[in-house]
Design a protein around this motif. Structure first.
Motif, PDB file in Angstrom:
ATOM      1  N   TRP A 187      45.445  38.274  40.848  1.00 26.60           N
ATOM      2  CA  TRP A 187      45.657  39.123  39.675  1.00 26.60           C
ATOM      3  C   TRP A 187      45.932  40.565  40.083  1.00 26.60           C
ATOM      4  CZ3 TRP A 187      41.679  42.686  37.960  1.00 26.60           C
ATOM      5  CH2 TRP A 187      40.495  42.638  38.726  1.00 26.60           C
ATOM      6  N   ARG A 188      46.421  41.324  39.126  1.00 24.11           N
ATOM      7  CA  ARG A 188      46.795  42.705  39.360  1.00 24.11           C
ATOM      8  C   ARG A 188      46.606  43.518  38.092  1.00 24.11           C
ATOM      9  NH1 ARG A 188      52.487  42.380  41.512  1.00 24.11           N
ATOM     10  NH2 ARG A 188      51.643  40.484  42.395  1.00 24.11           N
ATOM     11  N   ARG A 189      46.643  44.816  38.238  1.00 19.42           N
ATOM     12  CA  ARG A 189      46.567  45.727  37.103  1.00 19.42           C
ATOM     13  C   ARG A 189      47.575  46.843  37.297  1.00 19.42           C
ATOM     14  NH1 ARG A 189      44.377  42.109  35.258  1.00 19.42           N
ATOM     15  NH2 ARG A 189      42.348  41.944  34.224  1.00 19.42           N
ATOM     16  N   ASP A 190      48.110  47.353  36.193  1.00 20.15           N
ATOM     17  CA  ASP A 190      49.036  48.484  36.244  1.00 20.15           C
ATOM     18  C   ASP A 190      48.271  49.783  36.064  1.00 20.15           C
ATOM     19  OD1 ASP A 190      51.210  46.791  36.519  1.00 20.15           O
ATOM     20  OD2 ASP A 190      51.534  46.646  34.357  1.00 20.15           O
ATOM     21  N   GLY A 191      48.664  50.792  36.811  1.00 22.72           N
ATOM     22  CA  GLY A 191      48.039  52.093  36.682  1.00 22.72           C
ATOM     23  C   GLY A 191      46.648  52.113  37.303  1.00 22.72           C
ATOM     24  N   TRP A 192      45.816  53.038  36.829  1.00 20.83           N
ATOM     25  CA  TRP A 192      44.473  53.167  37.369  1.00 20.83           C
ATOM     26  C   TRP A 192      43.550  52.093  36.798  1.00 20.83           C
ATOM     27  CZ3 TRP A 192      43.561  55.878  41.523  1.00 20.83           C
ATOM     28  CH2 TRP A 192      44.386  56.969  41.819  1.00 20.83           C
ATOM     29  N   HIS A 193      42.854  51.410  37.691  1.00 19.59           N
ATOM     30  CA  HIS A 193      41.925  50.342  37.312  1.00 19.59           C
ATOM     31  C   HIS A 193      40.526  50.740  37.752  1.00 19.59           C
ATOM     32  CE1 HIS A 193      40.147  46.395  36.779  1.00 19.59           C
ATOM     33  NE2 HIS A 193      39.813  46.357  38.063  1.00 19.59           N
ATOM     34  N   LYS A 194      39.587  50.767  36.812  1.00 13.55           N
ATOM     35  CA  LYS A 194      38.221  51.165  37.131  1.00 13.55           C
ATOM     36  C   LYS A 194      37.473  50.003  37.767  1.00 13.55           C
ATOM     37  CE  LYS A 194      34.007  53.226  35.268  1.00 13.55           C
ATOM     38  NZ  LYS A 194      33.319  53.740  34.057  1.00 13.55           N
ATOM     39  N   SER A 195      36.897  50.249  38.931  1.00 12.09           N
ATOM     40  CA  SER A 195      36.128  49.231  39.638  1.00 12.09           C
ATOM     41  C   SER A 195      34.668  49.662  39.712  1.00 12.09           C
ATOM     42  CB  SER A 195      36.692  49.034  41.049  1.00 12.09           C
ATOM     43  OG  SER A 195      36.331  50.127  41.865  1.00 12.09           O
ATOM     44  N   TYR A 196      33.888  48.891  40.418  1.00  5.18           N
ATOM     45  CA  TYR A 196      32.471  49.194  40.546  1.00  5.18           C
ATOM     46  C   TYR A 196      32.227  50.544  41.214  1.00  5.18           C
ATOM     47  CZ  TYR A 196      31.523  44.265  39.493  1.00  5.18           C
ATOM     48  OH  TYR A 196      31.454  43.047  38.897  1.00  5.18           O
ATOM     49  N   LEU A 197      33.084  50.884  42.142  1.00  3.51           N
ATOM     50  CA  LEU A 197      32.849  52.096  42.924  1.00  3.51           C
ATOM     51  C   LEU A 197      33.941  53.147  42.759  1.00  3.51           C
ATOM     52  CD1 LEU A 197      31.492  50.531  46.234  1.00  3.51           C
ATOM     53  CD2 LEU A 197      30.199  51.530  44.347  1.00  3.51           C
ATOM     54  N   GLY A 198      34.729  53.024  41.717  1.00  2.00           N
ATOM     55  CA  GLY A 198      35.732  54.057  41.501  1.00  2.00           C
ATOM     56  C   GLY A 198      37.014  53.529  40.898  1.00  2.00           C
ATOM     57  N   GLN A 199      38.138  54.136  41.264  1.00  2.00           N
ATOM     58  CA  GLN A 199      39.431  53.853  40.671  1.00  2.00           C
ATOM     59  C   GLN A 199      40.415  53.340  41.721  1.00  2.00           C
ATOM     60  OE1 GLN A 199      40.275  54.308  37.376  1.00  2.00           O
ATOM     61  NE2 GLN A 199      38.299  55.142  36.742  1.00  2.00           N
ATOM     62  N   LEU A 200      41.183  52.314  41.345  1.00  2.00           N
ATOM     63  CA  LEU A 200      42.220  51.748  42.207  1.00  2.00           C
ATOM     64  C   LEU A 200      43.550  51.884  41.475  1.00  2.00           C
ATOM     65  CD1 LEU A 200      39.453  50.006  42.513  1.00  2.00           C
ATOM     66  CD2 LEU A 200      40.868  48.420  43.769  1.00  2.00           C
ATOM     67  N   TYR A 201      44.585  52.317  42.160  1.00  2.91           N
ATOM     68  CA  TYR A 201      45.888  52.496  41.521  1.00  2.91           C
ATOM     69  C   TYR A 201      46.793  51.303  41.795  1.00  2.91           C
ATOM     70  CZ  TYR A 201      50.190  54.557  39.876  1.00  2.91           C
ATOM     71  OH  TYR A 201      51.350  54.779  39.184  1.00  2.91           O
ATOM     72  N   ASN A 202      47.297  50.687  40.713  1.00  3.02           N
ATOM     73  CA  ASN A 202      48.189  49.521  40.793  1.00  3.02           C
ATOM     74  C   ASN A 202      47.651  48.450  41.749  1.00  3.02           C
ATOM     75  OD1 ASN A 202      50.009  50.576  38.989  1.00  3.02           O
ATOM     76  ND2 ASN A 202      51.640  50.954  40.464  1.00  3.02           N
ATOM     77  N   PRO A 203      46.394  48.025  41.580  1.00  4.77           N
ATOM     78  CA  PRO A 203      45.831  47.059  42.535  1.00  4.77           C
ATOM     79  C   PRO A 203      46.482  45.682  42.439  1.00  4.77           C
ATOM     80  CG  PRO A 203      44.366  47.320  40.660  1.00  4.77           C
ATOM     81  CD  PRO A 203      45.447  48.362  40.508  1.00  4.77           C
ATOM     82  N   ILE A 204      46.670  45.072  43.608  1.00  2.45           N
ATOM     83  CA  ILE A 204      47.131  43.688  43.721  1.00  2.45           C
ATOM     84  C   ILE A 204      46.079  42.966  44.563  1.00  2.45           C
ATOM     85  CG2 ILE A 204      48.946  42.131  44.520  1.00  2.45           C
ATOM     86  CD1 ILE A 204      50.912  44.481  44.300  1.00  2.45           C
ATOM     87  N   PHE A 205      45.285  42.101  43.934  1.00  4.12           N
ATOM     88  CA  PHE A 205      44.167  41.455  44.605  1.00  4.12           C
ATOM     89  C   PHE A 205      44.637  40.234  45.389  1.00  4.12           C
ATOM     90  CE2 PHE A 205      42.437  43.975  41.240  1.00  4.12           C
ATOM     91  CZ  PHE A 205      41.277  44.515  41.779  1.00  4.12           C
ATOM     92  N   PHE A 206      44.001  40.008  46.548  1.00  2.00           N
ATOM     93  CA  PHE A 206      44.402  38.862  47.371  1.00  2.00           C
ATOM     94  C   PHE A 206      43.220  38.132  48.010  1.00  2.00           C
ATOM     95  CE2 PHE A 206      44.649  42.578  50.195  1.00  2.00           C
ATOM     96  CZ  PHE A 206      43.934  42.153  51.309  1.00  2.00           C
ATOM     97  N   ASN A 207      42.029  38.701  47.930  1.00  3.86           N
ATOM     98  CA  ASN A 207      40.850  38.053  48.509  1.00  3.86           C
ATOM     99  C   ASN A 207      39.642  38.458  47.691  1.00  3.86           C
ATOM    100  OD1 ASN A 207      38.786  36.976  50.049  1.00  3.86           O
ATOM    101  ND2 ASN A 207      39.012  38.417  51.746  1.00  3.86           N
ATOM    102  N   GLY A 208      39.392  37.717  46.599  1.00  6.95           N
ATOM    103  CA  GLY A 208      38.295  38.100  45.713  1.00  6.95           C
ATOM    104  C   GLY A 208      38.543  39.475  45.137  1.00  6.95           C
ATOM    105  N   GLY A 209      37.622  40.399  45.415  1.00  4.14           N
ATOM    106  CA  GLY A 209      37.772  41.766  44.923  1.00  4.14           C
ATOM    107  C   GLY A 209      38.492  42.683  45.873  1.00  4.14           C
ATOM    108  N   ILE A 210      39.084  42.142  46.907  1.00  2.97           N
ATOM    109  CA  ILE A 210      39.819  42.963  47.875  1.00  2.97           C
ATOM    110  C   ILE A 210      41.293  42.998  47.488  1.00  2.97           C
ATOM    111  CG2 ILE A 210      40.589  43.106  50.278  1.00  2.97           C
ATOM    112  CD1 ILE A 210      37.871  42.156  51.120  1.00  2.97           C
ATOM    113  N   ALA A 211      41.855  44.198  47.483  1.00  2.61           N
ATOM    114  CA  ALA A 211      43.213  44.385  46.971  1.00  2.61           C
ATOM    115  C   ALA A 211      43.998  45.377  47.806  1.00  2.61           C
ATOM    116  CB  ALA A 211      43.154  44.897  45.528  1.00  2.61           C
ATOM    117  N   PHE A 212      45.323  45.273  47.679  1.00  2.00           N
ATOM    118  CA  PHE A 212      46.198  46.390  48.039  1.00  2.00           C
ATOM    119  C   PHE A 212      46.116  47.357  46.863  1.00  2.00           C
ATOM    120  CE2 PHE A 212      48.570  42.799  50.089  1.00  2.00           C
ATOM    121  CZ  PHE A 212      48.505  43.248  51.402  1.00  2.00           C
ATOM    122  N   HIS A 213      45.996  48.646  47.115  1.00  2.00           N
ATOM    123  CA  HIS A 213      46.035  49.587  45.996  1.00  2.00           C
ATOM    124  C   HIS A 213      46.345  50.988  46.476  1.00  2.00           C
ATOM    125  CE1 HIS A 213      42.232  51.832  46.623  1.00  2.00           C
ATOM    126  NE2 HIS A 213      41.756  50.701  47.089  1.00  2.00           N
TER     127      HIS A 213
END
Length: 256
Positions: A187-213
Protein backbone atom coordinates in the motif's frame (compact mmCIF):
# COMPACT_ATOMS: atom_id res chain seq x y z
CA UNK A 1 10.72 5.93 8.55
CA UNK A 2 9.44 2.62 9.66
CA UNK A 3 10.83 0.32 12.26
CA UNK A 4 10.30 -3.19 13.42
CA UNK A 5 9.47 -3.45 17.10
CA UNK A 6 8.96 -6.42 19.36
CA UNK A 7 5.45 -7.66 18.75
CA UNK A 8 4.49 -4.93 16.29
CA UNK A 9 5.61 -2.81 13.41
CA UNK A 10 5.80 0.92 13.92
CA UNK A 11 6.35 3.76 11.57
CA UNK A 12 8.40 6.85 11.89
CA UNK A 13 9.26 9.83 9.79
CA UNK A 14 11.81 12.05 8.61
CA UNK A 15 10.78 14.27 6.26
CA UNK A 16 10.62 17.98 -10.14
CA UNK A 17 11.45 17.16 -12.83
CA UNK A 18 10.67 13.57 -13.50
CA UNK A 19 13.45 11.08 -14.07
CA UNK A 20 10.98 9.05 -16.09
CA UNK A 21 11.86 10.93 -19.24
CA UNK A 22 15.23 10.98 -20.89
CA UNK A 23 16.89 8.27 -18.82
CA UNK A 24 19.19 5.71 -20.43
CA UNK A 25 18.56 2.14 -21.40
CA UNK A 26 21.10 0.51 -19.11
CA UNK A 27 20.44 -3.24 -19.29
CA UNK A 28 19.69 -5.06 -16.03
CA UNK A 29 22.74 -7.25 -16.61
CA UNK A 30 24.75 -4.06 -16.31
CA UNK A 31 28.22 -3.78 -17.74
CA UNK A 32 31.06 -1.62 -16.56
CA UNK A 33 30.85 1.63 -18.50
CA UNK A 34 28.27 3.73 -20.23
CA UNK A 35 30.27 3.51 -23.45
CA UNK A 36 29.58 -0.21 -23.46
CA UNK A 37 25.86 0.38 -22.96
CA UNK A 38 25.51 2.80 -25.83
CA UNK A 39 25.29 6.05 -23.87
CA UNK A 40 26.39 9.02 -25.96
CA UNK A 41 29.96 10.29 -25.50
CA UNK A 42 30.41 13.15 -23.08
CA UNK A 43 33.17 15.70 -22.61
CA UNK A 44 33.31 17.21 -19.14
CA UNK A 45 33.77 20.97 -18.77
CA UNK A 46 36.16 20.26 -15.91
CA UNK A 47 35.12 23.25 -13.79
CA UNK A 48 35.05 22.55 -10.04
CA UNK A 49 31.49 22.90 -8.76
CA UNK A 50 30.11 23.16 -5.24
CA UNK A 51 26.58 23.67 -3.86
CA UNK A 52 25.46 27.19 -4.61
CA UNK A 53 27.24 27.27 -7.97
CA UNK A 54 25.33 28.59 -10.96
CA UNK A 55 25.81 28.63 -14.69
CA UNK A 56 26.37 26.60 -17.81
CA UNK A 57 28.70 24.02 -16.22
CA UNK A 58 26.04 23.17 -13.62
CA UNK A 59 23.49 22.68 -16.37
CA UNK A 60 25.91 20.34 -18.18
CA UNK A 61 26.29 18.37 -14.94
CA UNK A 62 22.54 18.16 -14.42
CA UNK A 63 21.88 17.00 -17.97
CA UNK A 64 24.58 14.34 -17.76
CA UNK A 65 23.26 13.00 -14.45
CA UNK A 66 19.74 12.78 -15.82
CA UNK A 67 21.00 11.08 -18.97
CA UNK A 68 22.60 8.40 -16.79
CA UNK A 69 19.44 7.75 -14.75
CA UNK A 70 20.03 10.02 -11.76
CA UNK A 71 17.50 12.72 -10.88
CA UNK A 72 19.18 16.10 -10.30
CA UNK A 73 15.84 17.90 -10.04
CA UNK A 74 15.08 20.79 -12.35
CA UNK A 75 17.75 21.38 -14.99
CA UNK A 76 18.19 25.05 -14.23
CA UNK A 77 21.93 25.61 -13.86
CA UNK A 78 21.67 25.94 -10.08
CA UNK A 79 23.54 23.50 -7.85
CA UNK A 80 21.07 22.87 -5.04
CA UNK A 81 20.12 19.99 -2.77
CA UNK A 82 18.48 17.87 -5.46
CA UNK A 83 21.55 18.02 -7.68
CA UNK A 84 23.80 17.27 -4.71
CA UNK A 85 21.88 14.10 -3.84
CA UNK A 86 22.17 12.95 -7.46
CA UNK A 87 25.93 13.67 -7.35
CA UNK A 88 26.21 11.58 -4.17
CA UNK A 89 24.40 8.66 -5.78
CA UNK A 90 26.60 8.87 -8.88
CA UNK A 91 29.79 9.03 -6.86
CA UNK A 92 28.82 6.02 -4.75
CA UNK A 93 27.91 3.92 -7.79
CA UNK A 94 31.26 4.82 -9.33
CA UNK A 95 33.34 3.93 -6.30
CA UNK A 96 34.12 7.52 -5.30
CA UNK A 97 33.84 8.92 -1.81
CA UNK A 98 30.63 10.95 -1.83
CA UNK A 99 31.24 14.66 -1.57
CA UNK A 100 29.27 17.69 -2.60
CA UNK A 101 32.21 18.90 -4.72
CA UNK A 102 32.33 17.96 -8.39
CA UNK A 103 36.00 18.03 -9.38
CA UNK A 104 38.37 16.12 -11.63
CA UNK A 105 37.64 12.57 -10.40
CA UNK A 106 33.88 13.01 -10.63
CA UNK A 107 34.08 14.64 -14.08
CA UNK A 108 36.31 11.78 -15.26
CA UNK A 109 33.77 9.26 -14.00
CA UNK A 110 30.98 11.15 -15.76
CA UNK A 111 32.91 10.70 -19.02
CA UNK A 112 33.20 6.92 -18.49
CA UNK A 113 30.56 5.99 -15.91
CA UNK A 114 29.88 2.60 -14.40
CA UNK A 115 26.44 1.09 -14.42
CA UNK A 116 25.10 0.29 -10.95
CA UNK A 117 25.93 -3.10 -9.49
CA UNK A 118 23.12 -5.58 -10.10
CA UNK A 119 22.15 -7.16 -6.79
CA UNK A 120 19.70 -9.74 -8.19
CA UNK A 121 20.90 -10.77 -11.69
CA UNK A 122 17.93 -13.08 -12.21
CA UNK A 123 15.38 -10.71 -10.76
CA UNK A 124 12.18 -9.63 -12.48
CA UNK A 125 12.66 -7.10 -15.28
CA UNK A 126 10.74 -4.55 -13.20
CA UNK A 127 12.03 -4.34 -9.63
CA UNK A 128 13.69 -2.10 -7.07
CA UNK A 129 17.05 -2.93 -5.51
CA UNK A 130 18.33 -1.31 -2.33
CA UNK A 131 22.06 -1.56 -1.65
CA UNK A 132 22.52 -0.92 2.06
CA UNK A 133 26.31 -0.97 1.72
CA UNK A 134 26.32 2.02 -0.62
CA UNK A 135 22.97 3.54 0.40
CA UNK A 136 21.70 3.53 -3.18
CA UNK A 137 18.36 2.48 -4.66
CA UNK A 138 18.06 1.39 -8.29
CA UNK A 139 14.70 1.02 -10.04
CA UNK A 140 14.58 -1.24 -13.09
CA UNK A 141 11.61 -1.06 -15.45
CA UNK A 142 11.31 -3.66 -18.23
CA UNK A 143 14.94 -4.63 -17.72
CA UNK A 144 16.28 -1.07 -17.99
CA UNK A 145 17.63 1.23 -15.31
CA UNK A 146 14.94 3.85 -14.81
CA UNK A 147 16.10 5.67 -11.71
CA UNK A 148 19.15 5.65 -9.41
CA UNK A 149 18.85 7.48 -6.10
CA UNK A 150 20.78 8.23 -2.95
CA UNK A 151 18.93 6.89 0.12
CA UNK A 152 19.30 6.67 3.89
CA UNK A 153 18.15 3.44 5.53
CA UNK A 154 17.78 2.29 9.14
CA UNK A 155 20.51 3.53 11.45
CA UNK A 156 20.76 0.26 13.34
CA UNK A 157 20.82 2.21 16.59
CA UNK A 158 18.26 0.92 19.15
CA UNK A 159 15.76 3.53 20.24
CA UNK A 160 12.80 4.09 22.53
CA UNK A 161 10.56 7.06 21.84
CA UNK A 162 7.31 8.30 23.33
CA UNK A 163 4.59 9.45 20.93
CA UNK A 164 0.94 10.35 21.07
CA UNK A 165 -0.85 7.81 18.90
CA UNK A 166 -4.60 7.20 18.58
CA UNK A 167 -5.28 9.47 21.52
CA UNK A 168 -2.85 7.71 23.83
CA UNK A 169 0.70 8.39 24.92
CA UNK A 170 2.64 5.29 23.91
CA UNK A 171 6.25 4.22 24.02
CA UNK A 172 7.78 2.56 20.96
CA UNK A 173 11.11 0.74 20.93
CA UNK A 174 13.01 -0.87 18.07
CA UNK A 175 16.41 -1.50 16.56
CA UNK A 176 16.09 0.96 13.65
CA UNK A 177 17.03 -1.73 11.16
CA UNK A 178 16.17 -2.11 7.47
CA UNK A 179 16.07 -5.91 7.07
CA UNK A 180 17.62 -7.51 4.02
CA UNK A 181 15.43 -9.83 1.99
CA UNK A 182 12.97 -10.05 -0.87
CA UNK A 183 9.69 -8.16 -0.63
CA UNK A 184 6.98 -6.57 -2.78
CA UNK A 185 5.43 -3.12 -2.78
CA UNK A 186 2.04 -3.01 -1.08
CA UNK A 187 0.00 0.00 0.00
CA UNK A 188 0.90 3.64 -0.40
CA UNK A 189 -0.27 7.12 0.50
CA UNK A 190 -0.11 10.44 -1.35
CA UNK A 191 1.44 13.44 0.33
CA UNK A 192 2.33 13.51 4.01
CA UNK A 193 1.28 10.41 5.95
CA UNK A 194 1.26 10.50 9.75
CA UNK A 195 2.94 7.48 11.33
CA UNK A 196 3.68 6.43 14.87
CA UNK A 197 6.88 8.42 14.99
CA UNK A 198 6.25 11.27 12.60
CA UNK A 199 5.52 12.08 8.97
CA UNK A 200 6.38 10.18 5.76
CA UNK A 201 6.08 11.82 2.34
CA UNK A 202 4.50 9.76 -0.47
CA UNK A 203 5.28 6.45 1.29
CA UNK A 204 5.35 3.21 -0.69
CA UNK A 205 5.37 0.27 1.75
CA UNK A 206 7.15 -2.98 0.91
CA UNK A 207 7.86 -4.80 4.19
CA UNK A 208 5.15 -4.35 6.80
CA UNK A 209 5.57 -0.81 8.06
CA UNK A 210 8.82 -0.25 6.19
CA UNK A 211 8.53 2.03 3.17
CA UNK A 212 10.28 4.13 0.61
CA UNK A 213 9.38 7.71 1.47
CA UNK A 214 10.46 11.27 1.05
CA UNK A 215 12.24 12.96 3.92
CA UNK A 216 13.51 16.43 4.66
CA UNK A 217 16.79 14.93 5.86
CA UNK A 218 18.56 12.23 3.81
CA UNK A 219 22.14 12.17 5.10
CA UNK A 220 25.05 10.15 3.75
CA UNK A 221 24.84 7.68 6.63
CA UNK A 222 21.86 5.49 7.62
CA UNK A 223 19.63 7.58 9.90
CA UNK A 224 16.04 6.31 9.75
CA UNK A 225 14.09 4.09 12.14
CA UNK A 226 14.00 1.42 9.41
CA UNK A 227 12.43 2.94 6.32
CA UNK A 228 14.34 3.90 3.17
CA UNK A 229 14.45 7.69 3.06
CA UNK A 230 14.49 9.38 -0.35
CA UNK A 231 15.24 12.97 -1.34
CA UNK A 232 11.95 14.84 -1.59
CA UNK A 233 12.18 15.43 -5.35
CA UNK A 234 12.73 11.69 -5.91
CA UNK A 235 9.75 10.86 -3.70
CA UNK A 236 7.68 13.13 -5.95
CA UNK A 237 8.34 11.04 -9.08
CA UNK A 238 8.74 7.52 -7.66
CA UNK A 239 4.99 6.75 -7.22
CA UNK A 240 4.47 7.13 -10.98
CA UNK A 241 7.38 4.76 -11.69
CA UNK A 242 6.97 2.09 -9.01
CA UNK A 243 3.71 0.16 -9.06
CA UNK A 244 2.07 -2.24 -6.61
CA UNK A 245 3.34 -5.83 -6.15
CA UNK A 246 6.72 -4.91 -7.65
CA UNK A 247 9.64 -6.90 -6.18
CA UNK A 248 11.92 -5.02 -3.79
CA UNK A 249 15.28 -6.61 -2.99
CA UNK A 250 17.31 -5.32 -0.05
CA UNK A 251 20.93 -6.43 0.17
CA UNK A 252 24.21 -5.57 1.88
CA UNK A 253 25.35 -3.98 5.11
CA UNK A 254 26.53 -0.44 5.77
CA UNK A 255 29.89 -0.18 7.51
CA UNK A 256 30.44 3.05 9.42
Amino acid sequence: MAALVTGTVILSSSGGASAAAGVPAFPAAAVETAAQTGTASFTAPGKTLKPGAKGAAVKVLQRRLKELGYDPGKIDGRYGGATMSAVWAFQKVNGLKPTSTVARRTWNALEAPRAPKVLVPRGKPTRAEVNLATQVMVLYVDGQVKLISHVSSGSGIPYCETANWQGKTQRFCGDARTPTGDYKTTWRRDGWHKSYLGQLYNPIFFNGGIAFHGALSVPLTPASHGCVRLPMHVAEVLPDLLGTAVPVHVRGKFVR
